[in-house]
Design a protein around this motif. Structure first.
Motif: not given
Length: 81
Positions: A31, A68-69, A71-73, A75-76
């Motif tokens: 995160k 999943l987390i 992947c989100d990170q 992207e950012m």
């Protein structure tokens, strides 16, 4: 007493936690991935962090929540490349 730069400490903690077998520590680390990307900059992101994350993905038994987390990170993190 530690005289280490807080940003270096954050990166060191990130690496330790990401390599941990403790699920909560791994989630905490992933995160904070965007913060680490900001700290280390574009060059080290490409040369060090992305290969490191690739190893983590390939070598560790990661659960769906972690991935999943991540992947989100990732992207950012694109804005720091």
């Amino acid at each position: 007493m530690s005289y280490e730069d807080p940003e270096i400490e954050k990166c060191t903690e990130f690496i330790d936690n990401l390599n941990s077998d403790n699920h909560k520590l791994k989630l905490k680390a992933v995160k904070g991935l965007e913060d680490v990307a900001k700290i280390i900059g574009s060059e080290r992101l490409k040369e060090e962090l992305i290969p490191f994350l690739t190893e983590i993905i390939e070598e560790k038994d990661n659960d769906d929540e972690f991935l999943l987390i991540l992947c989100d990170q990732l992207e950012m993190m694109g804005r720091y490349l």
